[in-house]
Write a protein that holds these residues in place. Structure first.
Motif, short mmCIF file in Angstrom:
data_model
loop_
_atom_site.label_atom_id
_atom_site.label_comp_id
_atom_site.label_asym_id
_atom_site.label_seq_id
_atom_site.Cartn_x
_atom_site.Cartn_y
_atom_site.Cartn_z
N LYS B 122 -4.54 -30.22 4.52
CA LYS B 122 -3.65 -29.46 5.41
C LYS B 122 -2.91 -28.39 4.62
N LEU B 123 -2.38 -28.81 3.47
CA LEU B 123 -1.60 -27.88 2.64
C LEU B 123 -2.46 -26.71 2.18
N SER B 124 -3.70 -27.01 1.73
CA SER B 124 -4.57 -25.92 1.29
C SER B 124 -4.80 -24.93 2.42
N ASN B 125 -5.02 -25.44 3.63
CA ASN B 125 -5.24 -24.55 4.77
C ASN B 125 -4.07 -23.62 4.97
N ILE B 126 -2.85 -24.21 4.94
CA ILE B 126 -1.66 -23.39 5.16
C ILE B 126 -1.56 -22.32 4.09
N ILE B 127 -1.81 -22.72 2.81
CA ILE B 127 -1.71 -21.75 1.72
C ILE B 127 -2.71 -20.62 1.94
N ASN B 128 -3.94 -20.97 2.35
CA ASN B 128 -4.95 -19.93 2.58
C ASN B 128 -4.53 -18.99 3.69
N GLN B 129 -3.97 -19.54 4.78
CA GLN B 129 -3.51 -18.70 5.88
C GLN B 129 -2.49 -17.68 5.38
N LYS B 130 -1.53 -18.16 4.60
CA LYS B 130 -0.49 -17.27 4.11
C LYS B 130 -1.08 -16.21 3.19
N LYS B 131 -2.06 -16.61 2.35
CA LYS B 131 -2.66 -15.62 1.45
C LYS B 131 -3.38 -14.56 2.27
N GLN B 132 -4.07 -14.97 3.34
CA GLN B 132 -4.75 -13.99 4.18
C GLN B 132 -3.74 -13.02 4.79
N PHE B 133 -2.62 -13.57 5.24
CA PHE B 133 -1.59 -12.71 5.82
C PHE B 133 -1.09 -11.72 4.79
N MET B 134 -0.91 -12.18 3.53
CA MET B 134 -0.46 -11.30 2.47
C MET B 134 -1.47 -10.18 2.24
N ASP B 135 -2.77 -10.52 2.31
CA ASP B 135 -3.79 -9.48 2.13
C ASP B 135 -3.62 -8.40 3.19
N LYS B 136 -3.41 -8.84 4.45
CA LYS B 136 -3.20 -7.86 5.53
C LYS B 136 -2.01 -6.96 5.21
N LEU B 137 -0.91 -7.60 4.75
CA LEU B 137 0.30 -6.84 4.40
C LEU B 137 -0.02 -5.80 3.33
N ASN B 138 -0.78 -6.22 2.30
CA ASN B 138 -1.10 -5.30 1.21
C ASN B 138 -1.91 -4.12 1.72
N ILE B 139 -2.88 -4.39 2.61
CA ILE B 139 -3.68 -3.30 3.16
C ILE B 139 -2.77 -2.32 3.89
N GLU B 140 -1.83 -2.87 4.69
CA GLU B 140 -0.92 -2.02 5.46
C GLU B 140 -0.06 -1.19 4.52
N LEU B 141 0.44 -1.81 3.44
CA LEU B 141 1.25 -1.08 2.47
C LEU B 141 0.46 0.05 1.84
N GLN B 142 -0.81 -0.23 1.48
CA GLN B 142 -1.63 0.81 0.88
C GLN B 142 -1.79 1.99 1.83
#
Lengths: 131, 164
Positions: B122-142
């Motif tokens: 469960k924890l790994s899933n949550i961490i992956n979800q957050k990392k994916q969200f961070m990737d989206k944020l980074n793309i938006e920032l770029q």
């Protein structure tokens, strides 16, 4: 005008201090809630394991530094009672948290209103000076 | 927390200012860090239960009446004899201990390992979800950085044209 401004400013300060106390209270409630969740998890795990035991199993309870023999029945009842108690405490804390949140919202709105009042008074005074 | 996340996803990212994006990014980074710490704690607990299972197997093979040293304090040991290598005491939690044999003890460890594995997944899933969200944020920032660069370039071109 100066009197009004002073009064409002001291009221705003008062209310802000009360808001801070509310926020500290909230922190304590949240910590307590967290502990209750942990305890409830641990007790649930023990309950599950006890349910798997056969009736003759030797169960001991740690009281101070002594392991005291218990019957399986006693232990199961004890753990159930603890879970009930934790459940009740949890409800209490949740109600307190709700109450506190509402109080905080009310305080913030009243502080905002007073700040707006203050701003309007200062604006009006400045305008009268400009004329 | 997940409610907040859903709210953030509901607001289209391009409507947020760069400062807000940075703020959210910082927040999520901190969350990912603390969750990763919890994950490593899980791994430690895993290792401990596996070790206990190994020790239980070894106990099984130890002969009865084996000589041993019993620790009374951290620096004082007393000679003793292993009377019953089959009987072990298991700490169930909340102050309850149960006397079991090594096989039941091994099953207990298995059940705990199962619980740990489920929580870890469960924890790994949550961490992956957050990392994916961070990737989206980074793309938006770029995107924003590129936008600003484009505007600057346009302004420079306009100024050059005016000079001419």
């Amino acid at each position: 005008m100066a009197e009004q401004v002073q009064m409002l400013q001291s009221k705003i300060e008062e209310e802000s201090k009360l808001l801070q106390t509310l926020q500290r209270e909230m922190q304590k409630y949240v910590e307590g809630r967290q502990k209750l969740i942990e305890q409830s998890h641990e007790n649930e795990m023990v309950k599950k394991e006890l349910d798997l035991l056969e009736p003759e199993a030797k169960v001991y309870k740690l009281i101070a530094s002594v392991l005291v023999s218990q019957t399986l029945q006693e232990s199961k009842e004890n753990v159930s009672k603890r879970l009930d108690f934790i459940g009740k405490e949890f409800k209490k804390v949740e109600d307190l948290i709700k109450e506190n949140t509402n109080k905080q919202i009310a305080k913030k709105t009243s502080i905002q209103k007073m700040q707006e009042q203050l701003y309007q008074i200062v604006q009006a005074y400045q305008q009268s000076l400009n004329k | 927390m997940s409610q907040q996340q859903e709210e953030q996803k509901a607001i289209p990212l391009d409507k947020l200012t760069p400062q807000q994006l940075l703020q959210i990014k910082k927040q999520i980074e901190e969350e990912v860090q603390s969750l990763s710490q919890s994950l490593s704690q899980f791994r430690i607990a895993n290792a401990k239960y596996e070790e206990s299972k190994v020790i239980l197997k070894r106990l099984d093979q130890t002969p009865k009446d084996n000589d041993l040293l019993v620790p009374i304090t951290a620096s004082l040991y007393v000679p003793g004899r292993l009377i019953n290598p089959q009987s072990i005491m298991i700490d169930y939690g909340t102050g309850y201990f149960v006397e079991r044999n090594t096989e039941q003890g091994s099953h207990f460890c298995d059940r705990k390992l199962q619980l740990l594995k489920e929580s870890q997944d469960k924890l790994s899933n949550i961490i992956n979800q957050k990392k994916q969200f961070m990737d989206k944020l980074n793309i938006e920032l770029q995107k924003r950085v590129l936008q600003v660069q484009q505007i600057q370039q346009q302004q420079q071109q306009q100024q050059q044209q005016k000079k001419q």
